[in-house]
Design a protein around this motif. Structure first.
Motif, mmCIF file in Angstrom:
data_model
loop_
_atom_site.group_PDB
_atom_site.id
_atom_site.type_symbol
_atom_site.label_atom_id
_atom_site.label_comp_id
_atom_site.label_asym_id
_atom_site.label_seq_id
_atom_site.Cartn_x
_atom_site.Cartn_y
_atom_site.Cartn_z
ATOM 1 N N ARG A 2 39.300 32.712 50.403
ATOM 2 C CA ARG A 2 39.127 32.812 48.952
ATOM 3 C C ARG A 2 37.651 32.626 48.642
ATOM 4 N N LEU A 3 37.080 33.596 47.969
ATOM 5 C CA LEU A 3 35.650 33.608 47.709
ATOM 6 C C LEU A 3 35.406 33.513 46.210
ATOM 7 N N ALA A 4 34.511 32.619 45.808
ATOM 8 C CA ALA A 4 34.267 32.384 44.389
ATOM 9 C C ALA A 4 32.782 32.443 44.085
ATOM 10 N N SER A 5 32.469 32.871 42.861
ATOM 11 C CA SER A 5 31.134 32.714 42.292
ATOM 12 C C SER A 5 31.235 31.642 41.221
ATOM 13 N N ALA A 128 42.392 45.105 42.490
ATOM 14 C CA ALA A 128 41.900 45.267 43.856
ATOM 15 C C ALA A 128 40.404 45.526 43.799
ATOM 16 N N VAL A 129 39.686 45.035 44.813
ATOM 17 C CA VAL A 129 38.236 45.210 44.888
ATOM 18 C C VAL A 129 37.908 46.035 46.131
ATOM 19 N N VAL A 130 37.111 47.088 45.928
ATOM 20 C CA VAL A 130 36.755 48.002 47.012
ATOM 21 C C VAL A 130 35.727 47.340 47.932
ATOM 22 N N GLY A 131 35.958 47.473 49.243
ATOM 23 C CA GLY A 131 35.002 47.012 50.239
ATOM 24 C C GLY A 131 34.082 48.150 50.654
ATOM 25 N N PRO A 132 34.335 48.790 51.795
ATOM 26 C CA PRO A 132 33.495 49.923 52.192
ATOM 27 C C PRO A 132 33.630 51.074 51.203
ATOM 28 N N PRO A 133 32.529 51.752 50.866
ATOM 29 C CA PRO A 133 32.610 52.905 49.971
ATOM 30 C C PRO A 133 33.284 54.069 50.669
ATOM 31 N N GLY A 134 33.692 55.064 49.884
ATOM 32 C CA GLY A 134 34.318 56.238 50.488
ATOM 33 C C GLY A 134 34.690 57.262 49.441
ATOM 34 N N GLY A 135 35.049 58.451 49.903
ATOM 35 C CA GLY A 135 35.466 59.519 49.024
ATOM 36 C C GLY A 135 36.592 60.322 49.623
ATOM 37 N N ASP A 136 37.404 60.941 48.763
ATOM 38 C CA ASP A 136 38.533 61.773 49.197
ATOM 39 C C ASP A 136 39.412 61.040 50.203
ATOM 40 N N LEU A 137 39.723 59.790 49.898
ATOM 41 C CA LEU A 137 40.523 58.974 50.807
ATOM 42 C C LEU A 137 41.990 59.353 50.745
ATOM 43 N N THR A 138 42.676 59.218 51.857
ATOM 44 C CA THR A 138 44.134 59.279 51.860
ATOM 45 C C THR A 138 44.657 57.869 51.612
ATOM 46 N N PRO A 139 45.908 57.707 51.175
ATOM 47 C CA PRO A 139 46.443 56.352 51.024
ATOM 48 C C PRO A 139 46.378 55.543 52.318
ATOM 49 N N TYR A 149 41.769 40.924 46.423
ATOM 50 C CA TYR A 149 42.478 40.988 45.145
ATOM 51 C C TYR A 149 42.128 39.781 44.285
ATOM 52 N N THR A 150 42.251 39.962 42.965
ATOM 53 C CA THR A 150 41.999 38.889 42.021
ATOM 54 C C THR A 150 42.869 39.100 40.781
ATOM 55 N N VAL A 151 42.941 38.090 39.919
ATOM 56 C CA VAL A 151 43.700 38.192 38.667
ATOM 57 C C VAL A 151 42.821 38.883 37.629
ATOM 58 N N PHE A 152 43.445 39.724 36.809
ATOM 59 C CA PHE A 152 42.715 40.500 35.808
ATOM 60 C C PHE A 152 43.458 40.405 34.487
ATOM 61 N N ASN A 153 42.741 40.060 33.421
ATOM 62 C CA ASN A 153 43.312 40.038 32.068
ATOM 63 C C ASN A 153 42.505 40.974 31.195
ATOM 64 N N THR A 180 39.055 39.126 31.703
ATOM 65 C CA THR A 180 38.963 38.007 32.636
ATOM 66 C C THR A 180 39.148 38.488 34.061
ATOM 67 N N LEU A 181 38.292 38.004 34.964
ATOM 68 C CA LEU A 181 38.410 38.297 36.389
ATOM 69 C C LEU A 181 38.275 36.966 37.124
ATOM 70 N N GLY A 182 39.293 36.636 37.958
ATOM 71 C CA GLY A 182 39.199 35.366 38.673
ATOM 72 C C GLY A 182 40.571 34.890 39.161
ATOM 73 N N PRO A 183 40.722 33.621 39.522
ATOM 74 C CA PRO A 183 39.641 32.646 39.547
ATOM 75 C C PRO A 183 38.675 32.853 40.710
ATOM 76 N N TRP A 184 39.141 33.618 41.712
ATOM 77 C CA TRP A 184 38.348 33.929 42.891
ATOM 78 C C TRP A 184 38.862 35.214 43.486
ATOM 79 N N LEU A 185 38.237 35.660 44.543
ATOM 80 C CA LEU A 185 38.621 36.886 45.236
ATOM 81 C C LEU A 185 39.327 36.499 46.528
ATOM 82 N N VAL A 186 40.580 36.926 46.660
ATOM 83 C CA VAL A 186 41.382 36.619 47.847
ATOM 84 C C VAL A 186 41.335 37.822 48.784
ATOM 85 N N THR A 187 40.921 37.614 50.023
ATOM 86 C CA THR A 187 40.805 38.724 50.960
ATOM 87 C C THR A 187 42.175 39.322 51.252
#
Length: 311
Positions: A2-5, A128-139, A149-153, A180-187
């Motif tokens: 869990r990563l927080a700012s 969900a938060v994107v890690g590596p960038p990319g384009g034309d991705l398949t699922p 992932y994090t909570v979003f309001n 709202t985004l938080g409370p932290w980012l869960v890998t």
């Protein structure tokens, strides 16, 4: 992990959350670098979570907010237009709009009523938060591009939103004031045990207003997985490290407007100064924000009506 700012003793820092403590990364470390693949650095002496001010986990390049819960669409459509059911076009692909990354607030920040609004609403989502960038991705490939992932309001001024969307564009100021985004980012690896046989994350979602539960749902009731959403978002373009993808509001009281549509009246009432909204997502955490009075700001005049003169 869990990563927080957070802010501590006047300084902005980030670190790893363990229990009721945060282990700070070296000064100057940014979570966006780690999300992008930089090694996780060594941590310093633990700091009690109770002594820090949690900030949004990261400053994303963009925020796409989807609408993936059928029950939410059905209820809000009845609330806004009086029409029953779900538009057939909703089933075609995971629809989203771009919202304002500059308006993000932390897990326990006060949220002012947006200027000119008297019908404020919360929206319970997971992002969900994107890690590596990319384009034309398949699922299938997209799963490797989701860092966590994090909570979003997605706070919504329903009166502003309803009026401006009559133009056939938007939403704009109805969704512009706070999210709202938080409370932290869960890998992502932390949530794999919750994945069901169809690829959805089966997380319990709960919304409370002033300590009273007004909504609950399962994240696995989404119409598309996050991998499918990310694949669609990357179609014909590129997604970047740190991009945020909101799930859209869950059903069964994931927002007040859905309940208004089902009840035929604004019951429960719109949020007002003094109300506290607490959203909890299993496996991630809880955010709790209190509504406060908004600022008085001047409005822009209405459009002038002119004849269609030509040169």
């Amino acid at each position: 992990m869990r990563l927080a700012s957070y802010e501590h003793e006047g300084a902005r820092r980030c670190g790893a959350v363990e229990g009721e403590e945060v282990l700070p990364f070296p000064e100057g470390t940014g979570l966006l670098d780690i999300v992008g693949g930089a090694p996780v650095p060594a941590t310093g002496a633990p700091v009690p979570l109770s002594s820090v001010r949690l900030l949004p986990p990261l400053e994303p390049p963009s925020v796409r907010d989807f609408v993936t819960f059928e029950e939410h669409v059905e209820g809000v459509r009845r609330s806004v237009s009086g029409q029953a059911g779900v538009p057939e076009a909703w089933y075609d692909a995971p629809t989203f709009y771009f919202t304002n990354p500059a308006s993000l607030v932390g897990a326990h920040e006060d949220v002012p009523v947006p200027p000119g609004s008297s019908v404020l609403d919360y929206e319970l989502e997971v992002a969900a938060v994107v890690g590596p960038p990319g384009g034309d991705l398949t699922p299938e490939r997209a799963r490797e591009h989701i860092f966590g992932y994090t909570v979003f309001n997605d706070w919504s001024a329903r009166d502003l939103q309803s009026r401006e969307m009559q133009v056939g564009l938007g939403p704009c100021k109805g969704k512009d004031a706070a999210a709202t985004l938080g409370p932290w980012l869960v890998t992502a690896d932390e949530l794999e045990p919750y994945r069901d046989a169809d690829g959805f994350l089966r997380l319990a979602l709960t919304a409370e207003v002033n300590g009273e539960v007004v909504g609950s749902d399962l994240l696995s009731n989404m119409g598309w997985t996050f991998e499918e959403m990310l694949a669609h978002a990357s179609r014909g373009t590129r997604v970047r490290t740190g991009d945020v993808l909101g799930s859209g509001t869950c059903g069964n009281g994931g927002c007040l407007a859905e309940l208004w549509g089902r009840n035929g009246r604004q019951d429960p009432p719109p949020l007002a100064p003094g109300d506290t909204v607490t959203l909890t997502v299993e496996g991630i955490g809880t955010v709790s924000n209190t509504v406060v009075p908004g600022r008085r700001v001047p409005t822009v005049r209405g459009a002038r009506r002119r004849p269609r003169e030509r040169p």
